[in-house]
Design a protein around this motif. Sequence first.
Motif, PDB file in Angstrom:
ATOM      1  N   THR A 285      31.316  47.631  36.933  1.00 14.33           N
ATOM      2  CA  THR A 285      30.632  47.181  35.721  1.00 14.33           C
ATOM      3  C   THR A 285      31.599  46.891  34.583  1.00 14.33           C
ATOM      4  O   THR A 285      31.172  46.365  33.551  1.00 14.33           O
ATOM      5  CB  THR A 285      29.632  48.248  35.257  1.00 14.33           C
ATOM      6  OG1 THR A 285      30.342  49.479  35.024  1.00 14.33           O
ATOM      7  CG2 THR A 285      28.569  48.485  36.311  1.00 14.33           C
ATOM      8  N   ALA A 286      32.846  47.259  34.710  1.00 16.32           N
ATOM      9  CA  ALA A 286      33.813  47.094  33.622  1.00 16.32           C
ATOM     10  C   ALA A 286      35.191  46.906  34.226  1.00 16.32           C
ATOM     11  O   ALA A 286      35.405  47.065  35.427  1.00 16.32           O
ATOM     12  CB  ALA A 286      33.786  48.310  32.696  1.00 16.32           C
ATOM     13  N   PHE A 287      36.149  46.563  33.344  1.00 19.40           N
ATOM     14  CA  PHE A 287      37.512  46.398  33.820  1.00 19.40           C
ATOM     15  C   PHE A 287      38.481  46.869  32.743  1.00 19.40           C
ATOM     16  O   PHE A 287      38.131  46.997  31.561  1.00 19.40           O
ATOM     17  CB  PHE A 287      37.800  44.939  34.187  1.00 19.40           C
ATOM     18  CG  PHE A 287      37.760  43.990  33.007  1.00 19.40           C
ATOM     19  CD1 PHE A 287      38.898  43.744  32.229  1.00 19.40           C
ATOM     20  CD2 PHE A 287      36.584  43.344  32.673  1.00 19.40           C
ATOM     21  CE1 PHE A 287      38.856  42.875  31.151  1.00 19.40           C
ATOM     22  CE2 PHE A 287      36.536  42.476  31.593  1.00 19.40           C
ATOM     23  CZ  PHE A 287      37.672  42.241  30.819  1.00 19.40           C
ATOM     24  N   LEU A 288      39.715  47.115  33.180  1.00 19.23           N
ATOM     25  CA  LEU A 288      40.830  47.400  32.287  1.00 19.23           C
ATOM     26  C   LEU A 288      41.813  46.250  32.407  1.00 19.23           C
ATOM     27  O   LEU A 288      42.092  45.777  33.515  1.00 19.23           O
ATOM     28  CB  LEU A 288      41.523  48.713  32.672  1.00 19.23           C
ATOM     29  CG  LEU A 288      40.734  50.005  32.506  1.00 19.23           C
ATOM     30  CD1 LEU A 288      41.528  51.167  33.089  1.00 19.23           C
ATOM     31  CD2 LEU A 288      40.444  50.283  31.036  1.00 19.23           C
ATOM     32  N   ALA A 289      42.334  45.840  31.267  1.00 15.35           N
ATOM     33  CA  ALA A 289      43.343  44.783  31.252  1.00 15.35           C
ATOM     34  C   ALA A 289      44.626  45.343  30.658  1.00 15.35           C
ATOM     35  O   ALA A 289      44.625  45.935  29.575  1.00 15.35           O
ATOM     36  CB  ALA A 289      42.859  43.592  30.431  1.00 15.35           C
ATOM     37  N   GLY A 290      45.742  45.166  31.386  1.00 15.15           N
ATOM     38  CA  GLY A 290      47.039  45.602  30.901  1.00 15.15           C
ATOM     39  C   GLY A 290      47.841  44.418  30.416  1.00 15.15           C
ATOM     40  O   GLY A 290      47.906  43.369  31.077  1.00 15.15           O
ATOM     41  N   HIS A 291      48.458  44.556  29.238  1.00 14.38           N
ATOM     42  CA  HIS A 291      49.225  43.463  28.630  1.00 14.38           C
ATOM     43  C   HIS A 291      50.703  43.815  28.594  1.00 14.38           C
ATOM     44  O   HIS A 291      51.089  44.987  28.696  1.00 14.38           O
ATOM     45  CB  HIS A 291      48.700  43.180  27.221  1.00 14.38           C
ATOM     46  CG  HIS A 291      47.297  42.676  27.215  1.00 14.38           C
ATOM     47  ND1 HIS A 291      46.981  41.344  27.206  1.00 14.38           N
ATOM     48  CD2 HIS A 291      46.103  43.349  27.232  1.00 14.38           C
ATOM     49  CE1 HIS A 291      45.663  41.208  27.210  1.00 14.38           C
ATOM     50  NE2 HIS A 291      45.107  42.422  27.218  1.00 14.38           N
ATOM     51  N   ALA A 292      51.521  42.782  28.415  1.00 15.76           N
ATOM     52  CA  ALA A 292      52.967  42.971  28.497  1.00 15.76           C
ATOM     53  C   ALA A 292      53.500  43.875  27.391  1.00 15.76           C
ATOM     54  O   ALA A 292      54.571  44.481  27.538  1.00 15.76           O
ATOM     55  CB  ALA A 292      53.671  41.605  28.433  1.00 15.76           C
TER      56      ALA A 292
ATOM     57  N   ASP B 193      25.887  49.571  31.948  1.00 17.23           N
ATOM     58  CA  ASP B 193      26.393  50.795  32.580  1.00 17.23           C
ATOM     59  C   ASP B 193      25.883  51.991  31.785  1.00 17.23           C
ATOM     60  O   ASP B 193      26.143  52.097  30.578  1.00 17.23           O
ATOM     61  CB  ASP B 193      27.927  50.792  32.609  1.00 17.23           C
ATOM     62  CG  ASP B 193      28.477  51.866  33.537  1.00 17.23           C
ATOM     63  OD1 ASP B 193      27.795  52.891  33.722  1.00 17.23           O
ATOM     64  OD2 ASP B 193      29.583  51.678  34.061  1.00 17.23           O
ATOM     65  N   SER B 194      25.164  52.870  32.461  1.00 11.16           N
ATOM     66  CA  SER B 194      24.608  54.047  31.771  1.00 11.16           C
ATOM     67  C   SER B 194      25.702  55.031  31.373  1.00 11.16           C
ATOM     68  O   SER B 194      25.457  55.933  30.573  1.00 11.16           O
ATOM     69  CB  SER B 194      23.585  54.742  32.670  1.00 11.16           C
ATOM     70  OG  SER B 194      24.173  55.082  33.917  1.00 11.16           O
ATOM     71  N   TYR B 195      26.892  54.896  31.959  1.00  7.32           N
ATOM     72  CA  TYR B 195      28.000  55.797  31.623  1.00  7.32           C
ATOM     73  C   TYR B 195      29.079  55.081  30.823  1.00  7.32           C
ATOM     74  O   TYR B 195      30.263  55.419  30.899  1.00  7.32           O
ATOM     75  CB  TYR B 195      28.620  56.374  32.895  1.00  7.32           C
ATOM     76  CG  TYR B 195      27.643  57.121  33.763  1.00  7.32           C
ATOM     77  CD1 TYR B 195      27.294  58.431  33.478  1.00  7.32           C
ATOM     78  CD2 TYR B 195      27.062  56.503  34.868  1.00  7.32           C
ATOM     79  CE1 TYR B 195      26.396  59.121  34.281  1.00  7.32           C
ATOM     80  CE2 TYR B 195      26.156  57.179  35.676  1.00  7.32           C
ATOM     81  CZ  TYR B 195      25.836  58.488  35.369  1.00  7.32           C
ATOM     82  OH  TYR B 195      24.945  59.166  36.168  1.00  7.32           O
ATOM     83  N   ALA B 196      28.689  54.084  30.061  1.00  5.25           N
ATOM     84  CA  ALA B 196      29.668  53.243  29.370  1.00  5.25           C
ATOM     85  C   ALA B 196      30.445  54.046  28.323  1.00  5.25           C
ATOM     86  O   ALA B 196      29.904  54.909  27.637  1.00  5.25           O
ATOM     87  CB  ALA B 196      28.971  52.061  28.711  1.00  5.25           C
TER      88      ALA B 196
END
Length: 1753
Positions: A165-172, A184-187
Amino acid sequence: MNIKHLKNILPPQDGAAKITALAWSPNNVKLAVSTAERVILLFDENGERRDKFSTKPADAKYGKKSYLVKAIAFSPDSTKIAIGQTDNIIYVYKIGEEWGEKKVICNKFVQSSQVTCLIWPMEGPIVYGLLEGKVRAANVKNNKSQTLYQTDSYVVSLTPNLRGTAFLAGHADGSVVRFYVADDSYAEPQGKIISHPVPPYALSWTNSNIVIAGCDKRVVMYAKTGKMQQQFDYSREASEREFTTAACSPSGQALVVGSYDRLRIFDFNTSRGMWEEKGTREFEGFYTITALAWKKDGSRIVCGTLCGAVELFDSVLRRSVWKNKWEMTYVGPSQVLVKPLAGSGPFGSRGVILRSQYGFEIHDVRIMGKDRYLVARTTETLLLGDLHKNLLSEVHWGAEPGTEKFYFDNENVCLIFNAGELSLVEYGNNDILGSVRTEFMNPHLISVRLNERRQRGIDDNKKMAYLLDLKTVCLVDLIFGVTLGQITHDSRIDWLELNETSSHLLFRDKRQRLTLVNVSILQKTTVLNYCTFVQWVPGSDVVVAQSREQMCVWYNIDTPERVTIFQIKGEVVDVERADGRTEVVVQDGVQELSYALDEGLIEFGTAIDDGDYIRAMSYLESLPLTAEAETMWRTLARLTLEGRHLYIAERCYAALGDVSKVRFLQGVNKIREQVQEATGEDGIENYEVHARLAILDKQFKRAEGIYLDYNNLEAAMEMYQLLHKWDEAVQLAEIKGHPEVEQLRRGYTQWLLDTHQEEKAGQLKEAEGDYLAAINMYLKAGMPAKASRLATSIDELREDPELISRIATALLKAELYEQAGNLYENVGQPQKALDSYRKGRAYGRAVELARHAYPSDVVHLEEEWGDELVANKQADAAISHYIEAGRTIKALDAAITARQWKKAVQIIEVIDDDDALQPYLLKLGHHYAITNDLRSAEKFYVKGGMFKEAIEMYNQAGEWEKAHKLASKHMGADEVAVMYVNQAQVLEGEGKFREAEKLYISVHEPDLAITMYKKQRQYDQMMRLVSHYHPDLVQSTHLHLAGELEQESNYRDAEKHFIDAGDWKAAVNMYRNVDMWEDAYRVAKHEGGANAGKQVTFLWARTLRGDAAVKLLNKFGLLEQCIDYACESMQFEFAFELARTAMKQKVPDIHYKCAMALEDDGKYSEAESEFIQAGKPKEAVLMYVHAQDWESAQRVAEAHDPDSVGDVLVGQAKVAFSERDYPRAEALLLRAQRPELAVKFYRDSNQWTEALRVCKEYLPHKLSVLQDEYDRNVLSRGSQDAQTLISQARQWEESGEYARAVDCYSKVNSGMTNDANILEKAWTKAGELAIKFLPEKAEDLARSLGPRLLEIKRYTAAAQLFLAGDLVKEAIDAFITGQEWSKAKKVARELEPRYESYVDSAYKEFLKNEGKAEALADVDLTGALDMYVEGGQWTRAFETAASHGPELLHKYLAKYATTLIKENKPTEALQLYKKYGAPAFSQNYNIYRRVALDLMSMHELCTAQAYRTWADLRDLLFSLVENIRQHEDTDGVLEEFEQLLLLGHYLAARSAYMTTPQIEKLAAKVSVALVRHSDVLPADKVFYEAGMACKEIGWENMAFVFLNRFLDLCEAIEEGSLDSLDHTDFLETDIPFEIPLPEELSIPEALREEAKEWVLAVSMDQRVEQVLPLDERMVYEASLVGPDNNVYSPCVITGYPVIRNRLDLKRGQAANKDDWNKLIMATKMSNSSECQDVLKFITNWCGGLPSMGYNFQ
């Protein structure tokens, strides 16, 4: 988690060929691999290559190699693959579900920059990152993309959460952003949550943490809030390189991180809440791991490498098999893969992935319910699954495992029964659907329906029916958790079931009655009796049931009285519906029949449920108008009318013949058509149509509202007028202000009169205020009461006598007397009112009026009222009125008439006239007697003097005692007795003996009762009374009765009394006397037991004799027993008679028993004859032997039993032995050929010699056994003398009995002698014999005797014995114990070389224990050295170690130095290394460092006398630095020790300068220069020494600054913090601010106080400034850092910076010429050896001096 390498599925290439991306499909069937050639390879789950396709560039003109594939991802349904490319595009390929399907590009998304990473979450769109820092989402449905957020740092990684339901984005730039793409009930909060120090290339989102790894060689676990929780730092591991990728297991509890040639595995410990490293897998030749992907079921992990290899790993914890059908693969603590072993399970199931969403460990998995359902447990939850539908549920469950029962009869829900509570879990739902309390878990007694048939307007329909008790059904709505109702029944319920829509419930009881319940209104209807089968037809509300030979079908359950009946034979077993047919299966014996149902009728219900009303109407038109069809037409009409299908509704009412509704609907449809023609739109939405439909539904207000909403008041009023609702029409006109209101009212009134509704017209006139007209209307309508009410309410009308008279006359004429009275009362005519009330029997109003108008009439009115009530059968109401009137007798009569007995009793209490009360007392007494309230009845009978009635009452009730008591009280004793006896006789005559008995007993005449029972021959009752009143006569009475009955030949009853008297033998004799032997036998056996029965049988047989006796005994099976009994009782003649007749085989036995009896009587000759006849002459011989009549015995034996001759001789021999005539006894036994008895007798008399002699002569084969016994019983017991044993052993040895000889030698022990030589000799001899003659016993003997020799310290003998037994180890141990080391080594070397080390170890241990270090050194140098160390002999240890090399020496030097350092003796440690040198051993660096720093921390060494110590430290460090320079500085310590060498030189130089007063300023300069090293030296010490040195030579400003700093440092050390220090004085200097805080003060308290006093004193002096002196550079004169940050070299003489007049030395050092010249001059003048030594050291250190002369330039 462990990973196991399975195989390589793509081989590596020779060069770089990076695997850019890997992806598993969500259905676990396909693995996609993106290669460096931009080709996508597809593998199956076993790693076999099945397909491939090439990608394409965004623009073909740039060529096929113009881009790289950066990321790939499968769609949630596994049929598509998204591919992100560096040429600014994303392609979505449709690859299909099967292998080999054509690959088609179904979407493409052009971007503004390169795609760097891409994921496709389970919920939501494709998410991808771009080089320019954007994170975007692509929707494949509309082929559009959008920017989710934008940054300035390119996206290096993306990872979804486990729920998708979600994502993580890593940047430089190290930032990590969280973003949700689905609900998402656990957001958690969105946005930037982490700033990582390096780019998060390896990013993973687990259950509990966010894990990041990168080029800093650290794996960091962050909390969901972004706070660091845990990290694994590998930056110090030289072999580790940057982390490139990471993959999280589907359960979120395991993690794999890839780097160079290595995979690191981490597991989450749920109990500790922390991650643990579970191992590292290293693979040579993998190079950098570029991609990782974990299979969605957790069973496989695949990794790609820089060289193009793809490796497949198994990531399974363990596997197990369930009943050889299912394989359980535990891929994680909280995830299990369940697969059928046969490829596919029942119902086509391919298995499921069982995962705990809470992360709990799964520890018990079972397959149940015909292999369709799955049950698993964790510590906190229960997991359930439907393998057919692939639905899983996890619910919290706290019950003890094993206490619950699971029921899988319902396909949609699992029923769990535990401790009286039923819980329901819907498959696919993670919450318990509901829980109820019930004790009835039969699946037929519970019905659950969950959305099994969709209904219009109802999205969710979940209901349950179950039993609260055996007669109560409870209905529950599972969605809202509320009870819909309870249905109680009058019989036990054995079956129930809801229909699919839960609108109806069927249940059957034990009486086989079938009952239907309408759930909405809880209406219960019995529909069938004798029901043996019932079932709802699947997919409908049709019911099929069987009653006897009738099959009943309800096609419309809403009308249960309409039933279709079929006559059948057999039993209905099932209802099947498939392929458009519905059949009822009937089993008739072995034959199975099918009855087809009317699918059309069923179809109607289906069409209704589906909302297809046209199909339903078409079907009904094909049917005749039967009752069932009529009901269906009505149902369809109602539904279509509700759904606004008006044409169909019109047709339905036409079919039903409802003409009015048809015409009304035709009018509505006509309006609808007109609107449609005028506007072109469907007129169903026209307001007129809506209003007409509301009218049809009788919702007139709603119709009015519709008309008014469209401003059509006339239509609304017309509606009401047409419906004759004039009130509403007038009211609406008034409200809306209609101009014709008055005309409407008049019309309304006229209509009422025309329709003869004068009453309504009167009400209308009354409402208008025309009261007179209203009264006239009321009178005309025949309602004078309303006219009276209106007239009395209006004052003007009340004063009109004519009107009042007219109304009163009308009232009286109508016999409305009460209303007339009320009218007269209101107009002030009380007498007429009272008369009217009396006429109308309105006594209440009359009494109320009389109370204030005519009080004297109240009493009469109350009595009249009471009489009226009594006349109207309301006696209970009359009671109070009679009491008010004072008529108590009437009140009493009314109370009794009304059966108000309690009131009657209360009234009696206030009446004194006993005569008047007499009849009422009799009635009361009779009433209470009937109600069994005898006490109250007695009270009233006695009060009325009716004693006999009371006594009779008690007698009839059986209360004899109370009757007797009452009679005794009110009658004479004789009279009572006579009365009772007479009464008893009457009862006796009537046969009521029990009642008569009670009367006799009540007058104390039990004998009369006894006589009565005897007369009636009721002996049991008679004996009962005798037992109670004459217990002493019970036995005699029984015997008397028995005698009388015997005389009467009533033997059975006589028997009973004999037995009751305890004389059963008399009963037996009675039967014997009359030859009733069978009864005699029966009584004897029952009362006296089996033996008594046998005796009677025996006596019976004796009376018969001969064949008759035999037949009798055979009948009872006692023939043989009676023969035996005759023998036992010495009746041998009778025994012979019976035996000769029927059991001839028993004759010898009888002869034998007779002989035995004669023998006992001493009649030997007669006994001899009987023995011989019995065929037992031997018994005769033994008889004579016992009598010692040897001659007769010999005679009989020789004549009849030659074999017994020997027994006679043996008997004689026994007597001879007892008389000690041994030769005769021996001769007799030898004559009898029984030498073994001779041996036995000799042995028993302890004549072993004779026994051995006889045995040797006549029984040589038993000689050894006898000898063994002799050894056990004589040698072991009788002799404790070693010499005796040795002598015996020698004899055995001489006779060749070596085994016995060995045993004798072995039996010698230390308890027999203390002479060790004798013991050694005996045991050694035993060993020699065993070795020589008994080699098989040598080892056992050695194991036995060896330890004994060791105990007496004969070690060599023991060792030799062990060696003889081939026990080398034990022999070596024996030599070792005896310290025969050379022999032990020799044996080990020659026989068992593997024990040489064992001997050496023992020898070393011996030397250690004995303290023989010199000898130990020859064999164990380390042990010897350790022994020296333990004994504190360090010098000896050093000397010994030195002779074996420097490394060993310095090992022990380090140990000793460490000890000295711990004991705070650094000076001694320094001397130690001064003596032995300081080699560049890395393990010693800490010791050198510690010695140097400990010495430099000692303030007491700040003296001239300490020069030698500092010089030794300096020389030691110089030697160490030189040694390090000669080797490679792998530890990076050279710079550190060079700095320590510099400090050591300055400290040595300062002590040398202190010896010469001319150069004391040089000493002060050194002290000041050392301040810059306060980060190495103790800060308080260096500032104190610098301050005191400056103070001594008059540099007061610097002294004040340094000592002030010293005091501040002292306070900081005491407080434990440097935060309070002020660094203002030392700005723009090289004196460090960040210094280690010493743990304790270095300067003694006295010196601190002295410095403190000086600082306080000087601070008052205005001459002293708190500043440091500046030099020509305008910076602090001792600072090595200039104003432009250039660094100056320190002077080797003072440590001050060399600014000008520089003197360069050969190795790069420098000196101030002025200070150099001062030192040279002072040295020459003072001839100071310390200064000379300093110069000598500088020469060695700096590579020589430029000139030793003066230099004044």
